[in-house]
Design a protein around this motif. Structure first.
Motif, mmCIF file in Angstrom:
data_model
loop_
_atom_site.group_PDB
_atom_site.id
_atom_site.type_symbol
_atom_site.label_atom_id
_atom_site.label_comp_id
_atom_site.label_asym_id
_atom_site.label_seq_id
_atom_site.Cartn_x
_atom_site.Cartn_y
_atom_site.Cartn_z
ATOM 1 N N ALA A 1 113.756 59.347 20.783
ATOM 2 C CA ALA A 1 112.352 59.504 21.158
ATOM 3 C C ALA A 1 111.618 60.256 20.054
ATOM 4 O O ALA A 1 111.962 61.386 19.744
ATOM 5 C CB ALA A 1 112.233 60.239 22.478
ATOM 6 N N GLY A 2 110.640 59.616 19.480
ATOM 7 C CA GLY A 2 109.831 60.260 18.444
ATOM 8 C C GLY A 2 108.413 60.437 18.930
ATOM 9 O O GLY A 2 108.101 60.217 20.104
ATOM 10 N N ASP A 3 107.546 60.825 18.020
ATOM 11 C CA ASP A 3 106.137 61.039 18.371
ATOM 12 C C ASP A 3 105.460 59.759 18.841
ATOM 13 O O ASP A 3 104.541 59.794 19.639
ATOM 14 C CB ASP A 3 105.376 61.612 17.180
ATOM 15 C CG ASP A 3 105.784 63.044 16.865
ATOM 16 O OD1 ASP A 3 106.326 63.710 17.775
ATOM 17 O OD2 ASP A 3 105.555 63.484 15.726
ATOM 18 N N GLY A 4 105.916 58.612 18.353
ATOM 19 C CA GLY A 4 105.272 57.347 18.690
ATOM 20 C C GLY A 4 105.834 56.660 19.922
ATOM 21 O O GLY A 4 105.394 55.567 20.264
ATOM 22 N N ALA A 5 106.782 57.302 20.605
ATOM 23 C CA ALA A 5 107.417 56.657 21.754
ATOM 24 C C ALA A 5 106.402 56.312 22.851
ATOM 25 O O ALA A 5 106.547 55.306 23.537
ATOM 26 C CB ALA A 5 108.530 57.549 22.316
ATOM 27 N N TYR A 6 105.418 57.132 23.007
ATOM 28 C CA TYR A 6 104.422 56.924 24.067
ATOM 29 C C TYR A 6 103.092 56.421 23.509
ATOM 30 O O TYR A 6 102.051 56.546 24.168
ATOM 31 C CB TYR A 6 104.207 58.217 24.861
ATOM 32 C CG TYR A 6 105.377 58.557 25.747
ATOM 33 C CD1 TYR A 6 105.510 57.982 26.999
ATOM 34 C CD2 TYR A 6 106.354 59.447 25.319
ATOM 35 C CE1 TYR A 6 106.588 58.283 27.813
ATOM 36 C CE2 TYR A 6 107.442 59.758 26.119
ATOM 37 C CZ TYR A 6 107.550 59.173 27.369
ATOM 38 O OH TYR A 6 108.619 59.465 28.160
ATOM 39 N N ALA A 7 103.099 55.836 22.318
ATOM 40 C CA ALA A 7 101.851 55.389 21.686
ATOM 41 C C ALA A 7 101.131 54.342 22.530
ATOM 42 O O ALA A 7 99.920 54.443 22.753
ATOM 43 C CB ALA A 7 102.127 54.856 20.289
ATOM 44 N N LEU A 8 101.852 53.334 23.006
ATOM 45 C CA LEU A 8 101.217 52.295 23.841
ATOM 46 C C LEU A 8 100.649 52.905 25.124
ATOM 47 O O LEU A 8 99.549 52.557 25.555
ATOM 48 C CB LEU A 8 102.214 51.192 24.175
ATOM 49 C CG LEU A 8 102.662 50.309 23.022
ATOM 50 C CD1 LEU A 8 103.799 49.387 23.474
ATOM 51 C CD2 LEU A 8 101.505 49.498 22.487
ATOM 52 N N HIS A 9 101.407 53.810 25.717
ATOM 53 C CA HIS A 9 100.978 54.482 26.943
ATOM 54 C C HIS A 9 99.692 55.280 26.683
ATOM 55 O O HIS A 9 98.755 55.231 27.478
ATOM 56 C CB HIS A 9 102.111 55.400 27.414
ATOM 57 C CG HIS A 9 101.855 56.098 28.707
ATOM 58 N ND1 HIS A 9 101.867 55.464 29.925
ATOM 59 C CD2 HIS A 9 101.590 57.407 28.974
ATOM 60 C CE1 HIS A 9 101.630 56.342 30.892
ATOM 61 N NE2 HIS A 9 101.450 57.531 30.337
ATOM 62 N N SER A 10 99.644 55.976 25.566
ATOM 63 C CA SER A 10 98.476 56.793 25.236
ATOM 64 C C SER A 10 97.244 55.942 24.944
ATOM 65 O O SER A 10 96.157 56.223 25.451
ATOM 66 C CB SER A 10 98.778 57.678 24.028
ATOM 67 O OG SER A 10 99.767 58.613 24.360
ATOM 68 N N VAL A 11 97.413 54.910 24.127
ATOM 69 C CA VAL A 11 96.267 54.060 23.770
ATOM 70 C C VAL A 11 95.713 53.359 25.006
ATOM 71 O O VAL A 11 94.501 53.328 25.230
ATOM 72 C CB VAL A 11 96.652 53.039 22.676
ATOM 73 C CG1 VAL A 11 95.571 51.987 22.497
ATOM 74 C CG2 VAL A 11 96.941 53.750 21.371
ATOM 75 N N ASN A 12 96.604 52.805 25.811
ATOM 76 C CA ASN A 12 96.157 52.117 27.025
ATOM 77 C C ASN A 12 95.463 53.093 27.976
ATOM 78 O O ASN A 12 94.402 52.780 28.520
ATOM 79 C CB ASN A 12 97.338 51.432 27.717
ATOM 80 C CG ASN A 12 96.909 50.499 28.819
ATOM 81 O OD1 ASN A 12 96.080 49.624 28.613
ATOM 82 N ND2 ASN A 12 97.472 50.689 29.993
ATOM 83 N N GLY A 13 96.045 54.271 28.148
ATOM 84 C CA GLY A 13 95.496 55.238 29.092
ATOM 85 C C GLY A 13 94.219 55.917 28.634
ATOM 86 O O GLY A 13 93.364 56.255 29.450
ATOM 87 N N MET A 14 94.077 56.110 27.337
ATOM 88 C CA MET A 14 92.917 56.850 26.844
ATOM 89 C C MET A 14 91.811 55.950 26.303
ATOM 90 O O MET A 14 90.706 56.422 26.060
ATOM 91 C CB MET A 14 93.354 57.838 25.753
ATOM 92 C CG MET A 14 94.349 58.877 26.266
ATOM 93 S SD MET A 14 93.788 59.808 27.689
ATOM 94 C CE MET A 14 92.699 60.962 26.910
ATOM 95 N N ALA A 15 92.086 54.667 26.099
ATOM 96 C CA ALA A 15 91.060 53.771 25.559
ATOM 97 C C ALA A 15 90.826 52.555 26.451
ATOM 98 O O ALA A 15 89.716 52.335 26.922
ATOM 99 C CB ALA A 15 91.435 53.327 24.144
ATOM 100 N N VAL A 16 91.875 51.790 26.701
ATOM 101 C CA VAL A 16 91.710 50.521 27.427
ATOM 102 C C VAL A 16 91.284 50.760 28.878
ATOM 103 O O VAL A 16 90.305 50.164 29.351
ATOM 104 C CB VAL A 16 93.010 49.684 27.361
ATOM 105 C CG1 VAL A 16 92.879 48.416 28.187
ATOM 106 C CG2 VAL A 16 93.361 49.358 25.911
#
Length: 150
Positions: free
Chosen positions: A32-47
């Motif tokens: 698990a790195g810093d980017g593991a939740y990137a999709l989750h973050s982008v979807n939750g904070m933008a989409v």
């Protein structure tokens, strides 16, 4: 506009379903790195916020009742609560940066709030579909004279 309200409500619900998938992707990514939740973050904070505002806009344009428009805006507030819960959970670590029972409990509230948001969106979608249904034609009253068969 009512069809658009239904369609954007469906897209919002799909985005929320994907949010759970993206959380699982982050949780099961090894290492698990810093980017593991990137999709989750982008979807939750933008989409999700953009789709939520579009849903509210189309609800208003479809002349939905004020309660439904308010319900359509509610996921934006829940997204803000999600971010606050995540920050609190991340801040509740020990001196070495490891999870604590308090931090894990707060993180669990992140999931509960997500479930609440999904239920709100399901309610909005149901309302959108109800609004999109044509109203039944009211039967004209029939006058029956006394003594005539009804």
């Amino acid at each position: 506009m009512r069809k658009a309200f239904v369609i954007v409500s469906i897209l919002l619900l799909v985005s929320f379903a994907l949010q759970f998938v993206f959380a699982a992707v982050g949780g099961f990514t090894k290492p698990a790195g810093d980017g593991a939740y990137a999709l989750h973050s982008v979807n939750g904070m933008a989409v999700i916020p953009v789709l939520t505002m579009l849903t509210a806009l189309f609800a208003a344009l479809a002349k939905a009742p004020g309660r439904i428009i308010g319900l359509a805006v509610l996921p934006v507030g829940l997204v803000v609560v999600q971010a606050l819960i995540a920050m609190l959970a991340n801040a509740s670590t020990d001196a070495a940066g490891a999870s604590t029972p308090l931090g894990l409990t707060i993180a669990g509230l992140h999931a509960v709030n997500g479930i609440i948001a999904v239920h709100v969106v399901v309610g909005v979608l149901r309302a959108a579909r109800q609004l999109d249904r044509p109203e039944p034609v009211a039967a004209a009253p029939v006058t029956v004279r006394e003594g005539e068969p009804a």
